[in-house]
Design a protein around this motif. Structure first.
Motif, short mmCIF file in Angstrom:
data_model
loop_
_atom_site.label_atom_id
_atom_site.label_comp_id
_atom_site.label_asym_id
_atom_site.label_seq_id
_atom_site.Cartn_x
_atom_site.Cartn_y
_atom_site.Cartn_z
N ARG A 110 46.42 48.87 34.76
CA ARG A 110 46.05 47.65 35.47
C ARG A 110 44.57 47.34 35.40
O ARG A 110 44.15 46.21 35.61
N GLY A 111 43.78 48.35 35.10
CA GLY A 111 42.35 48.11 34.94
C GLY A 111 42.03 47.24 33.74
O GLY A 111 40.92 46.70 33.63
N HIS A 112 43.00 47.07 32.83
CA HIS A 112 42.79 46.23 31.66
C HIS A 112 43.18 44.77 31.92
O HIS A 112 43.03 43.93 31.04
N LEU A 113 43.70 44.51 33.12
CA LEU A 113 44.05 43.15 33.48
C LEU A 113 42.87 42.49 34.20
O LEU A 113 41.96 43.16 34.67
N LYS A 114 42.90 41.17 34.30
CA LYS A 114 41.81 40.46 34.97
C LYS A 114 42.37 39.29 35.77
O LYS A 114 43.40 38.71 35.42
N PRO A 115 41.71 38.92 36.87
CA PRO A 115 42.19 37.80 37.68
C PRO A 115 41.87 36.47 37.02
O PRO A 115 40.86 36.32 36.32
N PHE A 116 42.73 35.50 37.27
CA PHE A 116 42.54 34.14 36.74
C PHE A 116 42.34 33.13 37.86
O PHE A 116 42.28 31.94 37.60
N LYS A 117 42.23 33.60 39.09
CA LYS A 117 42.12 32.68 40.21
C LYS A 117 40.94 31.74 40.08
O LYS A 117 41.00 30.58 40.50
N ASP A 118 39.86 32.20 39.48
CA ASP A 118 38.65 31.37 39.35
C ASP A 118 38.47 30.79 37.96
O ASP A 118 37.37 30.36 37.60
N GLN A 134 38.06 28.35 35.09
CA GLN A 134 37.56 26.98 35.04
C GLN A 134 38.03 26.31 33.76
O GLN A 134 37.55 26.64 32.67
N ALA A 135 38.97 25.41 33.88
CA ALA A 135 39.48 24.71 32.71
C ALA A 135 38.54 23.59 32.31
O ALA A 135 37.92 22.94 33.15
N ALA A 136 38.44 23.35 31.01
CA ALA A 136 37.55 22.31 30.51
C ALA A 136 38.28 21.00 30.22
O ALA A 136 37.68 19.92 30.32
N HIS A 137 39.58 21.07 29.88
CA HIS A 137 40.27 19.88 29.40
C HIS A 137 41.52 19.53 30.21
O HIS A 137 42.33 18.70 29.79
N PHE A 138 41.70 20.15 31.35
CA PHE A 138 42.76 19.83 32.30
C PHE A 138 42.35 20.49 33.61
O PHE A 138 41.31 21.16 33.68
N LEU A 139 43.12 20.29 34.65
CA LEU A 139 42.82 20.92 35.93
C LEU A 139 43.63 22.21 36.09
O LEU A 139 44.78 22.27 35.66
N PHE A 140 43.01 23.20 36.69
CA PHE A 140 43.67 24.48 36.92
C PHE A 140 43.35 24.94 38.33
O PHE A 140 42.19 24.97 38.74
N GLU A 141 44.37 25.25 39.08
CA GLU A 141 44.17 25.74 40.44
C GLU A 141 45.24 26.78 40.74
O GLU A 141 46.28 26.82 40.07
N THR A 142 44.99 27.60 41.74
CA THR A 142 45.97 28.60 42.13
C THR A 142 46.23 28.52 43.63
O THR A 142 45.44 27.95 44.39
N SER A 143 47.32 29.12 44.04
CA SER A 143 47.60 29.29 45.45
C SER A 143 46.56 30.23 46.05
O SER A 143 45.82 30.90 45.32
N LYS A 144 46.50 30.30 47.36
CA LYS A 144 45.47 31.12 48.02
C LYS A 144 45.55 32.59 47.61
O LYS A 144 44.52 33.26 47.48
N ASP A 145 46.77 33.08 47.38
CA ASP A 145 46.91 34.48 47.00
C ASP A 145 46.77 34.69 45.49
O ASP A 145 46.83 35.82 45.00
N GLY A 146 46.57 33.60 44.75
CA GLY A 146 46.36 33.70 43.30
C GLY A 146 47.63 33.90 42.50
O GLY A 146 47.56 34.02 41.27
N ARG A 147 48.79 33.89 43.14
CA ARG A 147 50.02 34.22 42.43
C ARG A 147 50.62 33.05 41.66
O ARG A 147 51.26 33.25 40.64
N VAL A 148 50.43 31.84 42.15
CA VAL A 148 50.99 30.65 41.50
C VAL A 148 49.86 29.79 40.96
O VAL A 148 48.97 29.38 41.71
N ALA A 149 49.87 29.54 39.67
CA ALA A 149 48.88 28.67 39.04
C ALA A 149 49.48 27.31 38.78
O ALA A 149 50.67 27.20 38.42
#
Length: 284
Positions: free
Chosen positions: A10-18, A20-35
């Motif tokens: 799991r140390g090789h994984l990384k969070p995507f909650k933050d 920043q998309a350049a060509h569309f919008l990207f957001e997640t739920s508060k817990d980061g589970r749903v993008a």
């Protein structure tokens, strides 16, 4: 050895909650589970460009290594999903390109579909209004599709002098709605209305415009809160078994199920059932 002391990748994984998309919008739920990916050019009915194709491809590839995202919703801004490739930013330049550049482009668009199919997260398309061309492909390549009664889906490649065989449409669409119905849509380029789409199995359900996105996120959350490692295995099997005979299918599913039986989630589900509680899945 308990879950806390067991070696992990799991140390090789990384969070995507933050992210920043350049060509569309990207957001997640508060817990980061749903993008939520939102195509965001509503004044043009959310067309795709060379840049948005490439960024979507790269994002779905990278989500394989996400430590937080467990389900994805893709939708459009305003009252439309996507009108497909932008006429002046994609189609016009394509008419002037040499063959090596054309094949580079068509391979890139195909790679987007492959990335969507290979990423472990279930993808839910929330479709409203126009869903045409490459937009229809994005919906097709998703794992499930919800729509409004106003949704109009068209694989309109023949309308611009191209084959209906685009980004996997001739292989994937018949598996969703059947060969004859897919042939009709791919030959004629006509719009499939929402009622047809639901009746034919393209759309899993229809919702009013005001509730569509909430329903898509609710479905995504239920998947994200569930046994998401097992969901990723289900997605792998759904895609992998297309090219298998019966013996290979059954053997592959035997292996997949044995892998899931070795997870802590399987044990947690049993322990919760025995204690008459709701299981809390951790994806391992």
């Amino acid at each position: 050895m308990n879950d806390q002391t067991r070696p992990s990748m799991r140390g090789h994984l990384k969070p995507f909650k933050d992210y920043q998309a350049a060509h569309f919008l990207f957001e997640t739920s508060k817990d980061g589970r749903v993008a939520t990916i939102r195509l965001n050019r509503p004044e043009r009915k959310n067309p795709l460009t060379f840049e948005s194709y490439a960024e979507l491809r790269d994002l779905f590839r990278d989500l394989t290594y996400a430590s937080d995202i467990r389900a994805v919703v893709i939708t459009g801004a305003g009252d439309n999903f996507s009108s497909g490739g932008d006429v002046f930013e994609i189609i016009e330049p394509l008419t002037q390109m040499a063959m090596p550049d054309l094949i580079a482009f068509t391979r890139m668009t195909g790679d987007l579909v492959k990335a969507m199919k290979k990423c472990p997260q279930p993808i839910i398309a929330a479709v409203d209004g126009i869903c045409a061309g490459a937009g229809a492909i994005l919906a097709m390549a998703s794992d499930m599709r919800l729509a409004t009664p106003e949704a109009k889906t068209a694989f309109l490649f023949t309308r611009v002098g191209l084959a209906g065989a685009d980004m996997g449409a001739c292989g994937i669409l018949p598996r969703i709605i059947g060969q004859g119905r897919a042939a009709e849509l791919l030959y004629t380029g006509r719009s499939m209305n929402a009622a047809e789409g639901e009746r034919w199995g393209f759309f899993n359900a229809l919702y009013e415009r005001a509730t569509l996105e909430d329903e898509a996120k609710k479905l995504a959350k239920s998947l994200a809160d569930g046994p998401w490692f097992a969901h990723s295995m289900t997605k792998t099997m759904l895609n992998q078994e297309w090219a298998m005979g019966l013996d290979e299918m059954i053997e592959s599913e035997a292996q997949a199920q044995a892998i899931c039986m070795a997870t802590g989630d399987f044990r947690r589900a049993f322990e919760a059932f025995a204690a008459k509680q709701r299981p809390v899945f951790e994806g391992n």
